[in-house]
Design a protein around this motif. Structure first.
Motif, PDB file in Angstrom:
ATOM      1  N   HIS A   1     -35.856 112.764 -33.379  1.00 55.31           N
ATOM      2  CA  HIS A   1     -35.002 112.421 -32.236  1.00 55.31           C
ATOM      3  C   HIS A   1     -34.339 113.634 -31.601  1.00 55.31           C
ATOM      4  CE1 HIS A   1     -35.554 108.157 -32.182  1.00 55.31           C
ATOM      5  NE2 HIS A   1     -35.461 108.136 -33.488  1.00 55.31           N
ATOM      6  N   LEU A   2     -34.525 114.806 -32.200  1.00 58.57           N
ATOM      7  CA  LEU A   2     -34.112 116.018 -31.487  1.00 58.57           C
ATOM      8  C   LEU A   2     -34.928 116.168 -30.211  1.00 58.57           C
ATOM      9  CD1 LEU A   2     -33.655 118.560 -34.416  1.00 58.57           C
ATOM     10  CD2 LEU A   2     -31.872 117.530 -33.002  1.00 58.57           C
TER      11      LEU A   2
ATOM     12  N   GLY B   1     -29.712 116.507 -27.087  1.00 51.49           N
ATOM     13  CA  GLY B   1     -28.319 116.763 -26.733  1.00 51.49           C
ATOM     14  C   GLY B   1     -27.466 115.521 -26.587  1.00 51.49           C
ATOM     15  N   THR B   2     -28.065 114.333 -26.705  1.00 47.05           N
ATOM     16  CA  THR B   2     -27.287 113.096 -26.501  1.00 47.05           C
ATOM     17  C   THR B   2     -27.372 112.155 -27.693  1.00 47.05           C
ATOM     18  OG1 THR B   2     -29.133 111.954 -25.395  1.00 47.05           O
ATOM     19  CG2 THR B   2     -27.614 113.220 -24.007  1.00 47.05           C
ATOM     20  N   TYR B   3     -27.697 112.683 -28.863  1.00 43.80           N
ATOM     21  CA  TYR B   3     -27.818 111.809 -30.024  1.00 43.80           C
ATOM     22  C   TYR B   3     -26.483 111.171 -30.408  1.00 43.80           C
ATOM     23  CZ  TYR B   3     -29.196 110.054 -34.556  1.00 43.80           C
ATOM     24  OH  TYR B   3     -29.446 109.212 -35.621  1.00 43.80           O
ATOM     25  N   TYR B   4     -25.381 111.779 -30.007  1.00 39.00           N
ATOM     26  CA  TYR B   4     -24.063 111.220 -30.277  1.00 39.00           C
ATOM     27  C   TYR B   4     -23.878 109.837 -29.649  1.00 39.00           C
ATOM     28  CZ  TYR B   4     -22.852 112.026 -25.437  1.00 39.00           C
ATOM     29  OH  TYR B   4     -22.832 111.966 -24.066  1.00 39.00           O
ATOM     30  N   SER B   5     -24.755 109.474 -28.718  1.00 41.67           N
ATOM     31  CA  SER B   5     -24.568 108.259 -27.918  1.00 41.67           C
ATOM     32  C   SER B   5     -24.425 107.006 -28.768  1.00 41.67           C
ATOM     33  CB  SER B   5     -25.734 108.075 -26.944  1.00 41.67           C
ATOM     34  OG  SER B   5     -25.795 109.136 -26.026  1.00 41.67           O
TER      35      SER B   5
ATOM     36  N   ASN C   1     -23.368 110.527 -41.936  1.00 44.36           N
ATOM     37  CA  ASN C   1     -24.718 111.001 -41.669  1.00 44.36           C
ATOM     38  C   ASN C   1     -24.956 111.121 -40.169  1.00 44.36           C
ATOM     39  OD1 ASN C   1     -27.339 111.773 -42.566  1.00 44.36           O
ATOM     40  ND2 ASN C   1     -28.093 109.785 -41.920  1.00 44.36           N
ATOM     41  N   GLN C   2     -24.514 110.119 -39.426  1.00 45.91           N
ATOM     42  CA  GLN C   2     -24.684 110.155 -37.975  1.00 45.91           C
ATOM     43  C   GLN C   2     -23.873 111.283 -37.337  1.00 45.91           C
ATOM     44  OE1 GLN C   2     -26.989 108.314 -36.329  1.00 45.91           O
ATOM     45  NE2 GLN C   2     -27.484 107.909 -38.465  1.00 45.91           N
ATOM     46  N   LEU C   3     -22.696 111.523 -37.863  1.00 46.97           N
ATOM     47  CA  LEU C   3     -21.884 112.631 -37.365  1.00 46.97           C
ATOM     48  C   LEU C   3     -22.594 113.966 -37.584  1.00 46.97           C
ATOM     49  CD1 LEU C   3     -18.390 111.460 -38.650  1.00 46.97           C
ATOM     50  CD2 LEU C   3     -18.954 111.939 -36.257  1.00 46.97           C
ATOM     51  N   THR C   4     -23.134 114.157 -38.791  1.00 44.20           N
ATOM     52  CA  THR C   4     -23.816 115.415 -39.094  1.00 44.20           C
ATOM     53  C   THR C   4     -25.004 115.623 -38.167  1.00 44.20           C
ATOM     54  OG1 THR C   4     -23.156 115.209 -41.414  1.00 44.20           O
ATOM     55  CG2 THR C   4     -24.941 116.748 -40.914  1.00 44.20           C
TER      56      THR C   4
ATOM     57  N   LEU D   1     -25.550 118.449 -35.311  1.00 44.86           N
ATOM     58  CA  LEU D   1     -26.772 119.252 -35.336  1.00 44.86           C
ATOM     59  C   LEU D   1     -27.444 119.248 -33.971  1.00 44.86           C
ATOM     60  CD1 LEU D   1     -29.134 120.767 -36.743  1.00 44.86           C
ATOM     61  CD2 LEU D   1     -30.071 118.501 -37.307  1.00 44.86           C
ATOM     62  N   ASP D   2     -27.572 118.078 -33.384  1.00 51.29           N
ATOM     63  CA  ASP D   2     -28.200 117.937 -32.062  1.00 51.29           C
ATOM     64  C   ASP D   2     -27.458 118.768 -31.023  1.00 51.29           C
ATOM     65  OD1 ASP D   2     -29.870 116.770 -30.028  1.00 51.29           O
ATOM     66  OD2 ASP D   2     -28.245 115.376 -29.572  1.00 51.29           O
ATOM     67  N   GLN D   3     -26.133 118.772 -31.109  1.00 52.02           N
ATOM     68  CA  GLN D   3     -25.337 119.588 -30.191  1.00 52.02           C
ATOM     69  C   GLN D   3     -25.585 121.076 -30.435  1.00 52.02           C
ATOM     70  OE1 GLN D   3     -22.634 118.249 -27.791  1.00 52.02           O
ATOM     71  NE2 GLN D   3     -24.270 116.758 -28.044  1.00 52.02           N
ATOM     72  N   ALA D   4     -25.605 121.472 -31.700  1.00 49.12           N
ATOM     73  CA  ALA D   4     -25.696 122.902 -32.030  1.00 49.12           C
ATOM     74  C   ALA D   4     -27.037 123.510 -31.645  1.00 49.12           C
ATOM     75  CB  ALA D   4     -25.434 123.096 -33.523  1.00 49.12           C
ATOM     76  N   VAL D   5     -28.127 122.783 -31.901  1.00 50.98           N
ATOM     77  CA  VAL D   5     -29.439 123.390 -31.637  1.00 50.98           C
ATOM     78  C   VAL D   5     -29.803 123.361 -30.158  1.00 50.98           C
ATOM     79  CG1 VAL D   5     -30.330 122.918 -33.948  1.00 50.98           C
ATOM     80  CG2 VAL D   5     -30.691 121.227 -32.117  1.00 50.98           C
ATOM     81  N   HIS D   6     -29.065 122.610 -29.357  1.00 53.65           N
ATOM     82  CA  HIS D   6     -29.294 122.625 -27.909  1.00 53.65           C
ATOM     83  C   HIS D   6     -28.244 123.448 -27.169  1.00 53.65           C
ATOM     84  CE1 HIS D   6     -31.875 119.067 -28.824  1.00 53.65           C
ATOM     85  NE2 HIS D   6     -32.599 119.613 -27.878  1.00 53.65           N
TER      86      HIS D   6
END
Length: 819
Positions: free
Chosen positions: A731-732, A737-741, A679-682, A686-691
């Motif tokens: 959190h978007l 762009g840094t949700y992967y953190s 879920n976190q990966l998805t 997503l956060d990367q793609a929309v930014h």
């Protein structure tokens, strides 16, 4: 708008993970998930400032300012047992706390000594005096920087800009905390006014191009005399000035300011007003067979049930309702945001894209990642892809458990053909977990060994063993805290005495936010003799010495310092633990609450030990994708056998905790850990793609992108057509762009736990040598040393050098996995 350059603020966004770590999405996947505090951390260009607050109290042995280490050591050794006992009692025994806090409770009848012992903050009117005093100092520094001409003057520019940042943050961060926390409306309003005074001045500074120009002159000169910390601060300031449109023509600069304001307004509106397409779904009671009757009764009216589409009611229904078609309808309702919410999100993303393009970045994603450890989209993608590959096998195994549960429910022996639809996930996870739980003791049985006082005692003992610091209860002065339940702990070093002040507001009460949080109210910084002499020249009568005046009356130390003093970190820790209704029974924590407290203390120990000379890089002032490492690492300590043996004892019998109870609990909690990771990966993808640059293209469709990310990275596949859950992903806005953190730091923490603390084997979690290694290589540097170099030093892995290929480093880290 929060100004782009001259406000750094505490890394309060990290508090959100402390409270509601991303894995909670697994448990509340239907709930619009947002923390309001995150929305205050949107502007990416705020590094010039920070925070910190505490006071030096000469009446306390911890504050002895002797330069002889043995002086304090002898005092400490004679009282450590008493302090250790008192630490437990002030949290576990209401009677002990009542006696301990007698004179602080008399604050309503005695002269206030100032909130946090800040001598200005003895009354609501003091907030404006506090702001004006620091404003005068700030204006003087700006004049000095703008007038710099000689080599010597340019050599001081970085120090002066860092001090300017500190002066502004002293007011803004403390006021920000007070206005969100203090129960007195007059004080809250006064804090808002103080915040506004400094905020308006920052708007002026952000238009003062001469500051950036003078910094460039200083950097072009010989900087050989600057140490690594000073060079790091200079580099941070230069990048932030560049990101803030300081060099653009006036028309574009005006557009930048306007866009920044619009982004803040649109983003805040998006996160605060997220709504579903349908507020309620109506069912007959008979359709909700399996659901909790009490839940059904709560939403029933004349034989019908009006079930809210988002929140705990719908989640509980997804977990318990037997009819798959009804679950599907509930799932669809809970995953479909309103059109206005999605439009607001897409407007936010488009404006961010325009802002980034305006200052020369390919996309907002490129702009957001520029100063992170993974500083390019390709590096983030490499990391996420590696973790995704590592997670495939455990994910398949856990998915098989759901298939088996579904086959069993259908009365078939073969689970191979059982298909798990998205609305089956919560239901069959619950079935499996209930089956597992039935074989264990009651969940509350474990809590009997985990009173709040013993956990705080254990944290102090752990930090003493690892880092040579401990918590010592300190009676508060009248007016020092915002509530009579707040406990003050002095953080005492074996060799240096007082090194930080920690205010603990840990009990639930009416009107208090339920979200656990870590605030750094004032951070570490070196205060030079020159500054102290300035304070002497205009010292107000409320202060007893120029040293005290130089830090507004809050904590400082002269131990080991030449040419000045150190202002010490002041930290506030907020939790929401329930007090027992029985005054003789302490507050008992669940294991999850213990983990939360350990996580928060990970942030605190970073602030405590990262006492740098520059506030811009003090404590948690690190790259966003490095900030969670110490706190997530502490979660490993919370489950370690040797750490638990330091404190976990039954509150009545004093019997030590049988460790097998913890292993049972961990096994239960990790039953579907791979689902959480997926879920976190998805969401990270997503956060990367929309930014990405896609946000600027015609026909940009966030729903299509979200479903594409699910199709590519989720073994459950995409949500059904017509849903648009991304509209609930607040959190978007908060991470941008840094949700992967969070995933990144989970992997880093796992690596540190293995390489430094030996995964707890052979008492590795309580060994001073290991603690000193982690402290000296990573914690004590704050953000004053390149994060990759800190990681390389701690792990001994040369592949993690700052000069190594970024993509390769991302792959090395991602390939380590989360197992």
């Amino acid at each position: 708008m929060r100004p782009a350059v001259l406000y750094s603020g505490c890394q309060d966004w990290a508090r959100w993970v402390t409270t509601n770590p991303p894995q909670m999405l697994k448990q509340t996947s239907s709930v619009p998930w947002i923390c309001a505090r995150c929305t205050r951390q949107q502007q990416p260009l705020r590094r010039l400032l920070h925070t910190s607050s505490s006071r030096h109290d000469n009446s306390h042995p911890a504050a002895v300012r002797s330069k002889q280490p043995n002086t304090f050591s002898s005092i400490q050794s004679s009282s450590s047992k008493h302090n250790d006992h008192a630490l437990r009692q002030i949290f576990d025994s209401p009677a002990f706390w009542s006696e301990f806090s007698q004179h602080s409770r008399a604050s309503y009848m005695r002269r206030s000594h100032g909130l946090f012992q800040n001598k200005y903050l003895t009354s609501p009117e003091g907030f404006e005096r506090f702001a004006q005093s620091n404003l005068r100092k700030a204006k003087k520094i700006v004049d000095q920087v703008l007038q710099a001409k000689s080599k010597e003057e340019y050599g001081k520019v970085v120090k002066q800009l860092d001090r300017l940042s500190d002066l502004l943050c002293r007011v803004i961060d403390l006021s920000d905390f007070v206005r969100a926390t203090h129960p007195d409306r007059l004080i809250e309003a006064a804090a808002v006014r103080a915040h506004s005074i400094m905020y308006e001045y920052m708007n002026v500074l952000n238009a003062t191009t001469g500051l950036a120009e003078q910094l460039e002159v200083a950097l072009s000169d010989d900087t050989k005399l600057w140490d690594e910390e000073e060079k790091m601060v200079a580099d941070i300031l230069r990048r932030d000035f560049a990101k803030s449109a300081i060099d653009l023509p006036q028309s574009k600069k005006d557009r930048f300011v306007a866009l920044s304001q619009e982004i803040n307004l649109v983003g805040s509106h998006f996160s605060e007003s997220m709504s579903p397409a349908k507020q309620y779904l109506t069912f007959n009671k008979s359709q909700l067979q399996g659901a909790d009757p009490m839940l059904i009764q709560q939403y029933s009216n004349w034989g019908q049930v009006d079930l809210p589409t988002v929140g705990m009611p719908s989640l509980m229904a997804l977990r318990t309702v037997k009819d798959p078609e009804i679950r599907k309808e509930i799932f669809m309702g809970s995953r479909t945001a309103s059109r206005s919410t999605v439009r607001m999100l897409e407007l936010l993303l488009k404006k961010r894209s325009e802002l980034a393009n305006l200052v020369g970045f390919e996309s907002y994603l490129h702009m957001a990642l520029e100063d992170k450890m993974l500083n390019h989209p390709s590096s983030v993608h490499n990391f996420l892809y590696q973790v995704s590959q590592e997670n495939r096998s455990p994910m398949a195994a856990q998915l098989d458990q759901l298939r088996a549960a579904k086959a069993h429910a259908a009365g078939t022996a073969n689970s191979t053909g059982s298909h798990i639809d998205p609305w089956d996930k919560e239901y069959y996870m619950t079935q499996v977990l209930q089956s597992t739980r039935s074989k264990q003791r009651r969940p509350d049985f474990l809590s009997s060994y985990l009173s709040l006082g013993t956990v705080m005692q254990g944290l102090s003992r752990l930090f003493s063993r690892l880092y040579g610091v401990q918590f010592v209860p300190h009676n508060t002065m009248p007016g020092e805290t915002w509530n009579s339940d707040v406990r003050r702990l002095d953080v005492i070093s074996e060799t240096e005495g007082l090194v930080a002040v920690l205010y603990c507001d840990l009990f639930a009460r009416e009107g208090k936010s339920p979200n656990p949080a870590h605030f750094t109210l004032r951070c570490s910084r070196f205060i030079s003799d020159e500054e102290i002499n300035e304070s002497r020249e205009r010292m107000e009568p409320i202060f007893e010495s120029p040293e005290e005046a130089s830090n507004d009356g809050m904590a400082y130390s002269s131990y080991g310092q030449k040419g000045g003093i150190m202002q010490l970190p002041t930290i506030a820790l907020i939790c929401d633990f329930s007090l027992s209704s029985n005054p003789r029974k302490p507050a008992l924590l669940s294991f999850g609450e213990v983990t939360t407290l350990f996580h928060e203390m990970g942030h605190a120990i970073h602030s405590i030990l990262g006492r740098t000379r520059f506030q811009n890089v003090s404590g948690t002032r690190v790259a966003t994708d490095f900030a969670e490492l110490p706190s997530i690492l502490m979660e490993h300590f919370a489950a370690d056998k040797d750490v638990l043996s330091l404190f976990a004892r039954h509150y009545e019998t004093d019997e030590p905790l049988p460790y097998e109870m913890i292993t049972d609990q961990l096994s239960f909690e990790k039953k579907f850990e791979a689902f959480d990771v997926e879920n976190q990966l998805t969401l990270s993808f997503l956060d990367q793609a929309v930014h990405s640059p896609a946000a600027a293209q015609a026909g940009f469709d966030s729903t299509a992108i979200y479903h594409a990310m699910q199709s590519k990275y989720s073994q459950f596949g995409p949500d059904p057509r017509g849903t648009c859950w991304q509209g609930f992903f607040g959190h978007l806005f908060g991470y941008g762009g840094t949700y992967y953190s969070y995933l990144f730091d989970r992997v880093l923490a796992k690596r540190i736990w293995r390489d430094v603390f030996k995964s707890g084997k052979e008492r590795g979690a309580v060994t001073r040598e290991h603690g000193e290694r982690f402290k000296s290589e990573l914690l004590q540097h704050g953000g004053g040393k390149d994060a990759w170099e800190c990681l390389k030093g701690a792990t001994g892995d040369s592949r993690l050098s700052k000069d190594a290929d970024p993509k390769e480093k991302a792959s090395v880290i991602g390939g380590g996995g989360l197992k």
